[in-house]
Write an enzyme that holds these catalytic residues in place. Sequence first.
Site, mmCIF file in Angstrom:
data_model
loop_
_atom_site.group_PDB
_atom_site.id
_atom_site.type_symbol
_atom_site.label_atom_id
_atom_site.label_comp_id
_atom_site.label_asym_id
_atom_site.label_seq_id
_atom_site.Cartn_x
_atom_site.Cartn_y
_atom_site.Cartn_z
ATOM 1 N N LYS A 191 1.821 -2.796 -3.935
ATOM 2 C CA LYS A 191 2.044 -2.455 -2.501
ATOM 3 C C LYS A 191 2.817 -3.292 -1.657
ATOM 4 C CE LYS A 191 -2.404 0.280 -2.143
ATOM 5 N NZ LYS A 191 -3.752 0.287 -1.587
ATOM 6 N N ARG A 246 -7.937 -1.166 -9.228
ATOM 7 C CA ARG A 246 -7.232 0.138 -9.460
ATOM 8 C C ARG A 246 -5.590 -0.205 -9.616
ATOM 9 N NH1 ARG A 246 -4.735 3.777 -6.097
ATOM 10 N NH2 ARG A 246 -4.634 6.153 -6.712
#
Length: 286
Positions: A231, A265
């Site tokens: 991210k 995740r």
Amino acid sequence: MAEKNFFEPKQSLNIKGRLIDLSTPKVMGILNITPDSFYHNSRTKTIDEALSKAAQFLSEGATFIDVGGYSSRPGAQDISTSEETDRLVPVVESLVKAFPEAIISIDTFRAKVARETIEAGAHIINDIAAGNLDEQMFETVARMQVPYIMMHMKGTPQNMQQNPVYNNVLLEVIDDLAKKVAALKALHIHDVIIDPGFGFGKTTEHNYELLKQMEAFKIFKLPVLVGFSRKGMVYKTLGITAPEALNGTSVLNTIALQKGAGILRVHDVKEAVECVRLVERLAHGG
């Protein structure tokens, strides 16, 4: 003994009668059935590609496979419920047939998609909106009696990164999630996982403040899932790109594990499993 259990954090999930122990953290592999997810290498265009990637995840040690048909990257295109369902159901059916022991999570904020994919054989609902984008979601999860991953997000995928503002990001996220947990308990939803929502309606500064104080989420006595994988909080901080952000992701995953994360995740399962193994070795010594 009852008093001890009351104060201990929940460390297992009931997956259709099968208990998954989270006392050792687990890894969830991201399987995107989308053409526009932010990380290009995570996209799968065919069922065969999805099966191949799932097989890789499982061989590398993933406990969960998180299947998504709606890109939640900032500014992502909105698609219809029927299109999302059409993307997901055939993949779920194929995964169940090919890997009957695999635990399949569905990344959706829509109750109808949740219901149809669970009926197709999926096991967990992973809702980025914590019920805010579909008022039927909580009741649907209660009726299906499946584990529910509840993430904090300010706004929608289309507007969440348009100048998100908090007076105190940690307290506001915890307060919002606490209200949701109370609502879920009232509906007798027994297996709830908390996701602080890194990168969803939060600046890079907000994300690092949440990570710095992540132990605070232990107040819920529920499993905590984190998603940093490739991210912006990784690659923007390092001045690199998402494809170059694996090492940075592993660093943040390691920090989160030391602060109590129960599920990672990720796009890269092998490296996340290695983080878990090394942190567990350090925790248990010798």
